[in-house]
Design a protein around this motif. Sequence first.
Motif, PDB file in Angstrom:
ATOM      1  N   UNK A  35     -35.057   7.885   7.938  1.00 40.61           N
ATOM      2  CA  UNK A  35     -34.694   6.543   8.393  1.00 40.61           C
ATOM      3  C   UNK A  35     -33.751   6.587   9.600  1.00 40.61           C
ATOM      4  N   UNK A  36     -33.860   5.542  10.419  1.00 38.67           N
ATOM      5  CA  UNK A  36     -33.000   5.366  11.576  1.00 38.67           C
ATOM      6  C   UNK A  36     -32.535   3.923  11.616  1.00 38.67           C
ATOM      7  N   UNK A  37     -31.343   3.733  12.166  1.00 36.26           N
ATOM      8  CA  UNK A  37     -30.796   2.384  12.325  1.00 36.26           C
ATOM      9  C   UNK A  37     -30.973   1.959  13.768  1.00 36.26           C
ATOM     10  N   UNK A  38     -31.670   0.866  13.971  1.00 32.29           N
ATOM     11  CA  UNK A  38     -31.795   0.261  15.298  1.00 32.29           C
ATOM     12  C   UNK A  38     -30.701  -0.774  15.434  1.00 32.29           C
ATOM     13  N   UNK A  39     -29.910  -0.655  16.467  1.00 33.96           N
ATOM     14  CA  UNK A  39     -28.940  -1.683  16.824  1.00 33.96           C
ATOM     15  C   UNK A  39     -29.554  -2.385  18.029  1.00 33.96           C
ATOM     16  N   UNK A  40     -30.290  -3.453  17.764  1.00 33.33           N
ATOM     17  CA  UNK A  40     -31.119  -4.076  18.794  1.00 33.33           C
ATOM     18  C   UNK A  40     -30.272  -4.684  19.907  1.00 33.33           C
ATOM     19  N   UNK A  41     -30.628  -4.360  21.149  1.00 26.93           N
ATOM     20  CA  UNK A  41     -29.916  -4.983  22.270  1.00 26.93           C
ATOM     21  C   UNK A  41     -30.311  -6.450  22.375  1.00 26.93           C
ATOM     22  N   UNK A  42     -29.361  -7.295  22.651  1.00 29.93           N
ATOM     23  CA  UNK A  42     -29.624  -8.729  22.748  1.00 29.93           C
ATOM     24  C   UNK A  42     -29.765  -9.188  24.193  1.00 29.93           C
ATOM     25  N   UNK A  43     -29.721  -8.234  25.125  1.00 30.60           N
ATOM     26  CA  UNK A  43     -29.783  -8.582  26.543  1.00 30.60           C
ATOM     27  C   UNK A  43     -31.139  -8.294  27.168  1.00 30.60           C
ATOM     28  N   UNK A  44     -32.158  -7.972  26.353  1.00 30.55           N
ATOM     29  CA  UNK A  44     -33.494  -7.715  26.863  1.00 30.55           C
ATOM     30  C   UNK A  44     -33.729  -6.302  27.359  1.00 30.55           C
ATOM     31  N   UNK A  45     -32.718  -5.461  27.295  1.00 32.65           N
ATOM     32  CA  UNK A  45     -32.883  -4.079  27.735  1.00 32.65           C
ATOM     33  C   UNK A  45     -33.633  -3.266  26.688  1.00 32.65           C
ATOM     34  N   UNK A  46     -34.145  -2.114  27.123  1.00 30.17           N
ATOM     35  CA  UNK A  46     -34.874  -1.216  26.241  1.00 30.17           C
ATOM     36  C   UNK A  46     -33.891  -0.212  25.665  1.00 30.17           C
ATOM     37  N   UNK A  47     -33.927  -0.043  24.362  1.00 31.35           N
ATOM     38  CA  UNK A  47     -33.055   0.899  23.659  1.00 31.35           C
ATOM     39  C   UNK A  47     -33.879   2.105  23.232  1.00 31.35           C
ATOM     40  N   UNK A  48     -33.425   3.309  23.589  1.00 28.67           N
ATOM     41  CA  UNK A  48     -34.143   4.529  23.188  1.00 28.67           C
ATOM     42  C   UNK A  48     -33.803   4.823  21.743  1.00 28.67           C
ATOM     43  N   UNK A  49     -34.836   4.875  20.912  1.00 32.10           N
ATOM     44  CA  UNK A  49     -34.666   5.103  19.483  1.00 32.10           C
ATOM     45  C   UNK A  49     -34.598   6.584  19.156  1.00 32.10           C
ATOM     46  N   UNK A  50     -35.614   7.299  19.540  1.00 29.89           N
ATOM     47  CA  UNK A  50     -35.691   8.711  19.191  1.00 29.89           C
ATOM     48  C   UNK A  50     -36.503   9.416  20.268  1.00 29.89           C
ATOM     49  N   UNK A  51     -36.126  10.651  20.564  1.00 28.46           N
ATOM     50  CA  UNK A  51     -36.861  11.450  21.529  1.00 28.46           C
ATOM     51  C   UNK A  51     -37.283  12.727  20.828  1.00 28.46           C
ATOM     52  N   UNK A  52     -38.591  12.967  20.805  1.00 24.01           N
ATOM     53  CA  UNK A  52     -39.105  14.129  20.093  1.00 24.01           C
ATOM     54  C   UNK A  52     -40.214  14.793  20.895  1.00 24.01           C
ATOM     55  N   UNK A  53     -40.513  16.021  20.544  1.00 24.93           N
ATOM     56  CA  UNK A  53     -41.668  16.735  21.076  1.00 24.93           C
ATOM     57  C   UNK A  53     -42.783  16.606  20.037  1.00 24.93           C
ATOM     58  N   UNK A  54     -43.972  16.228  20.470  1.00 24.89           N
ATOM     59  CA  UNK A  54     -45.096  16.150  19.537  1.00 24.89           C
ATOM     60  C   UNK A  54     -46.223  17.037  20.043  1.00 24.89           C
TER      61      UNK A  54
END
Length: 190
Positions: A35-54
């Motif tokens: 699980x991950x917690x998203x703290x959603x931006x309220x200003x319309x910007x994009x928030x990076x959640x997770x960066x992985x190699x697939x």
Amino acid sequence: VEVVLREIELKRISTDMCDSLTVGDDDCEEFEVGPVLLDLPLNGEVERLVEIQIDSGTYDEIEFDIHKVSNDDPEDAAFRQAYPHMIGKSIRVEGTFNGESFVYETDLDEEQEYDLVPPLMIDSLPTATNVTVQIDISTWFVDGNGALVDPATANRGEENEGLVKENIKNSIDAFEDEDEDGDDDDDDDS
């Protein structure tokens, strides 16, 4: 606005090798995080959640759970320790409505699935790409006529609980987003 996601998965398009394996061979079908917690931006910007190699391949679907944090699930143990205020909840919103403070909390526990059109293609070379999960929170506390509803009336057992839960489920979209602008239109620079 805080949202808990778990079992974030990309589904690989089946191949002959995958088809010959036994059903449920997760290594052939997907990767999983959370699980991950998203703290959603309220200003319309994009928030990076997770960066992985697939692994290389073609992925045509993303799935994830809006996840109610369990008080006893071992998979949630580290998450519970880091975010004890989210135990028993999946979403928490703090704000004001008509000048009055409110806290909205829900235990919504719902799997979400989205087709990636076009599919996400990862070759064997290092490739930078992005999948965006877009959540439009402006639609959460709105009735069928477009009028705002008091978020306090959407908490558990209140009159707008079902309305807001449905609005949350319908507010989410996912798509490949190469230029990471959070926009679902063509990613060409031209």
